[in-house]
Design a protein around this motif. Sequence first.
Motif, PDB file in Angstrom:
ATOM      1  N   HIS A 199       0.804  -1.225   0.000  1.00  0.00           N
ATOM      2  CA  HIS A 199       0.000   0.000   0.000  1.00  0.00           C
ATOM      3  C   HIS A 199       0.833   1.269   0.000  1.00  0.00           C
ATOM      4  N   GLU A 200       2.022   1.225   0.616  1.00  0.00           N
ATOM      5  CA  GLU A 200       2.849   2.420   0.728  1.00  0.00           C
ATOM      6  C   GLU A 200       4.049   2.405  -0.209  1.00  0.00           C
ATOM      7  N   GLY A 201       4.287   1.264  -0.872  1.00  0.00           N
ATOM      8  CA  GLY A 201       5.365   1.185  -1.857  1.00  0.00           C
ATOM      9  C   GLY A 201       6.758   1.113  -1.277  1.00  0.00           C
ATOM     10  N   ASN A 202       6.879   0.730  -0.016  1.00  0.00           N
ATOM     11  CA  ASN A 202       8.200   0.621   0.615  1.00  0.00           C
ATOM     12  C   ASN A 202       8.754  -0.796   0.502  1.00  0.00           C
ATOM     13  N   SER A 203      10.018  -0.932   0.829  1.00  0.00           N
ATOM     14  CA  SER A 203      10.675  -2.237   0.714  1.00  0.00           C
ATOM     15  C   SER A 203      10.020  -3.255   1.643  1.00  0.00           C
ATOM     16  N   LEU A 204       9.958  -4.491   1.174  1.00  0.00           N
ATOM     17  CA  LEU A 204       9.377  -5.573   1.963  1.00  0.00           C
ATOM     18  C   LEU A 204      10.471  -6.214   2.812  1.00  0.00           C
ATOM     19  N   ILE A 205      10.258  -6.216   4.121  1.00  0.00           N
ATOM     20  CA  ILE A 205      11.252  -6.748   5.044  1.00  0.00           C
ATOM     21  C   ILE A 205      10.609  -7.811   5.917  1.00  0.00           C
ATOM     22  N   ILE A 206      11.145  -9.019   5.861  1.00  0.00           N
ATOM     23  CA  ILE A 206      10.651 -10.104   6.698  1.00  0.00           C
ATOM     24  C   ILE A 206      11.848 -10.743   7.392  1.00  0.00           C
ATOM     25  N   HIS A 207      12.025 -10.443   8.667  1.00  0.00           N
ATOM     26  CA  HIS A 207      13.097 -11.070   9.438  1.00  0.00           C
ATOM     27  C   HIS A 207      12.569 -12.345  10.091  1.00  0.00           C
ATOM     28  N   PRO A 208      13.280 -13.450  10.015  1.00  0.00           N
ATOM     29  CA  PRO A 208      12.863 -14.636  10.785  1.00  0.00           C
ATOM     30  C   PRO A 208      13.063 -14.376  12.269  1.00  0.00           C
ATOM     31  N   PRO A 209      12.170 -14.874  13.126  1.00  0.00           N
ATOM     32  CA  PRO A 209      12.281 -14.602  14.566  1.00  0.00           C
ATOM     33  C   PRO A 209      13.434 -15.377  15.200  1.00  0.00           C
ATOM     34  N   LYS A 210      13.859 -14.895  16.358  1.00  0.00           N
ATOM     35  CA  LYS A 210      14.869 -15.591  17.153  1.00  0.00           C
ATOM     36  C   LYS A 210      14.213 -16.108  18.426  1.00  0.00           C
ATOM     37  N   GLU A 211      14.347 -17.385  18.683  1.00  0.00           N
ATOM     38  CA  GLU A 211      13.679 -18.008  19.817  1.00  0.00           C
ATOM     39  C   GLU A 211      14.093 -17.412  21.150  1.00  0.00           C
ATOM     40  N   GLU A 212      15.334 -16.955  21.266  1.00  0.00           N
ATOM     41  CA  GLU A 212      15.856 -16.537  22.557  1.00  0.00           C
ATOM     42  C   GLU A 212      15.439 -15.119  22.965  1.00  0.00           C
ATOM     43  N   LEU A 213      14.836 -14.363  22.052  1.00  0.00           N
ATOM     44  CA  LEU A 213      14.479 -12.983  22.365  1.00  0.00           C
ATOM     45  C   LEU A 213      13.180 -12.906  23.162  1.00  0.00           C
ATOM     46  N   SER A 214      13.084 -11.895  24.020  1.00  0.00           N
ATOM     47  CA  SER A 214      11.847 -11.632  24.742  1.00  0.00           C
ATOM     48  C   SER A 214      10.796 -11.102  23.770  1.00  0.00           C
ATOM     49  N   THR A 215       9.563 -10.992  24.238  1.00  0.00           N
ATOM     50  CA  THR A 215       8.494 -10.484  23.378  1.00  0.00           C
ATOM     51  C   THR A 215       8.783  -9.053  22.936  1.00  0.00           C
ATOM     52  N   ALA A 216       9.222  -8.210  23.864  1.00  0.00           N
ATOM     53  CA  ALA A 216       9.531  -6.818  23.521  1.00  0.00           C
ATOM     54  C   ALA A 216      10.674  -6.750  22.512  1.00  0.00           C
ATOM     55  N   GLU A 217      11.717  -7.530  22.732  1.00  0.00           N
ATOM     56  CA  GLU A 217      12.845  -7.549  21.799  1.00  0.00           C
ATOM     57  C   GLU A 217      12.406  -8.065  20.432  1.00  0.00           C
ATOM     58  N   THR A 218      11.545  -9.057  20.422  1.00  0.00           N
ATOM     59  CA  THR A 218      11.068  -9.630  19.155  1.00  0.00           C
ATOM     60  C   THR A 218      10.350  -8.580  18.321  1.00  0.00           C
ATOM     61  N   ILE A 219       9.509  -7.766  18.963  1.00  0.00           N
ATOM     62  CA  ILE A 219       8.781  -6.717  18.245  1.00  0.00           C
ATOM     63  C   ILE A 219       9.756  -5.777  17.548  1.00  0.00           C
ATOM     64  N   LEU A 220      10.744  -5.285  18.270  1.00  0.00           N
ATOM     65  CA  LEU A 220      11.703  -4.334  17.708  1.00  0.00           C
ATOM     66  C   LEU A 220      12.605  -5.010  16.676  1.00  0.00           C
ATOM     67  N   TYR A 221      13.001  -6.229  16.944  1.00  0.00           N
ATOM     68  CA  TYR A 221      13.868  -6.969  16.016  1.00  0.00           C
ATOM     69  C   TYR A 221      13.177  -7.208  14.677  1.00  0.00           C
ATOM     70  N   LEU A 222      11.914  -7.616  14.730  1.00  0.00           N
ATOM     71  CA  LEU A 222      11.177  -7.908  13.487  1.00  0.00           C
ATOM     72  C   LEU A 222      10.794  -6.636  12.741  1.00  0.00           C
ATOM     73  N   LEU A 223      10.559  -5.557  13.473  1.00  0.00           N
ATOM     74  CA  LEU A 223      10.033  -4.343  12.866  1.00  0.00           C
ATOM     75  C   LEU A 223      11.101  -3.533  12.140  1.00  0.00           C
ATOM     76  N   ARG A 224      12.244  -3.357  12.753  1.00  0.00           N
ATOM     77  CA  ARG A 224      13.246  -2.438  12.210  1.00  0.00           C
ATOM     78  C   ARG A 224      14.061  -3.080  11.092  1.00  0.00           C
ATOM     79  N   PRO A 225      14.328  -2.331  10.034  1.00  0.00           N
ATOM     80  CA  PRO A 225      15.099  -2.882   8.905  1.00  0.00           C
ATOM     81  C   PRO A 225      16.448  -3.453   9.324  1.00  0.00           C
TER      82      PRO A 225
END
Length: 457
Positions: A199-225
């Motif tokens: 919808h916004e025409g930006n780059s598609l970024i899909i990071h695979p999750p890391k099992e050892e990260l906390s929920t808060a860390e997972t959100i930031l890890y997956l979200l940021r390029p």
Amino acid sequence: MDLGKGYYSENTPEIVELSKLSEEADLIENDLFIKYDVKRGLRDLNGKGVLTGLTRISEIIAKKNVDGKEIPADGEIYFRGYDVHQLIDAAVKENRFAFEECAYLLLFDKLPTGKELFEFEKLLGVYKSLPTSFVRDVIMKAPSRDMMNTLARSVLTLYSYDDHADDVSLPNVLRQSLQLISMFPLLSIYGYHAYNHYHEGNSLIIHPPKEELSTAETILYLLRPDSKYTELEAKLLDICLVLHMEHGGGNNSSFTTHVVSSSMTDTYSVIAAAIGSLKGPRHGGANIKVVHMFDDIEANVSNWEDEDEVRAYLDKILNKEAFDKAGLIYGIGHAIYSKSDPRAVILKGFVEKLAVEKGKEKELALYKMVEKIAPELIAGERTMYKGVSANVDFYSGFVYRMLELPEELYPTIFAIARIVGWSAHRMEELANNGKIIRPAYMAIEPRKEYVDMTDRD
């Protein structure tokens, strides 16, 4: 796709006329609610809720009994009998994350030992994955502009991947709940990236999750390029998640969870219904309104340090002359709390550190000034049945903005946290094997004689 094509749209004369008929048919005079002592919103004028159930999961304190009378008091919130303030303080003191520990507490009614918490976090890590091709076949297909709709659709679709989807035995529901708790960050962040790309025409970024990260860390890890974040960012987001994860059985989405669970339907349908409730701007979307209101204040008040100028503009907002002209100062007031919302008090105590790290001290000072002035203005303009104060949404949106979280994700961050509370309430409803929830409604339409078609006006 325009769903209006080939159909009557909302602006066609036919729909406009029918909508008028519908509104006239459904309108009920306010005097009747008073006459029959109907507790609208299942609350009285003082905000006290109608007792519809019992829960062991959490307790909300907004009043104290003094000499036989209930009087407003500073708000308190307890998870399974433990003061949330103490839970967060302990985690901060020991420099660890609190969300997973509180999730264990809410689900199992005990504080975990170090070993129990390690095993629980390990289990959540194992569940932190989606079915094969789910991202491609579900999340990437027809991405919605609304992340809560995307989340609800993904949750409902997971039903098709579960061989025991309709099994409502407690072990199976617990398994489903733990999986959803782990999956919610993935479903939410991947859904946002799909929207941001298509919808916004930006780059598609899909990071695979890391099992050892906390929920808060997972959100930031997956979200940021670049997947990078500071420890302070992750720890403050963790606190936000704890403060949003549970708030009694009477809040709209948790009550929805009890109501729908009582019909003995499947977990995915129940959680999708809860998401639909949380999506509403009266429930989970309020913090977006807060940050937009502050954008408006900052744009229209020349001197943010001038209390008189800020007060004058807030008065315009309250009198429907400014911002969205709804007459509301968003983030101030709560259905239950009066003197203070403990979640706002706790969050405010940590916001200052992040504001310094992000160079937002001036904005924080404006928030504090509005927090001070707004209750005074509201009390002077309107009849007050209980006090008002800043609620958790007042500061959470500011935190999310400093964390550079996109606004589209604000309600889903709430859902990522609240899925724990919903899961606990679903388990509680099923464990007690109660009746299907069906409150009474009084019919007030008068009886009528049938009129033949040829005799109708």
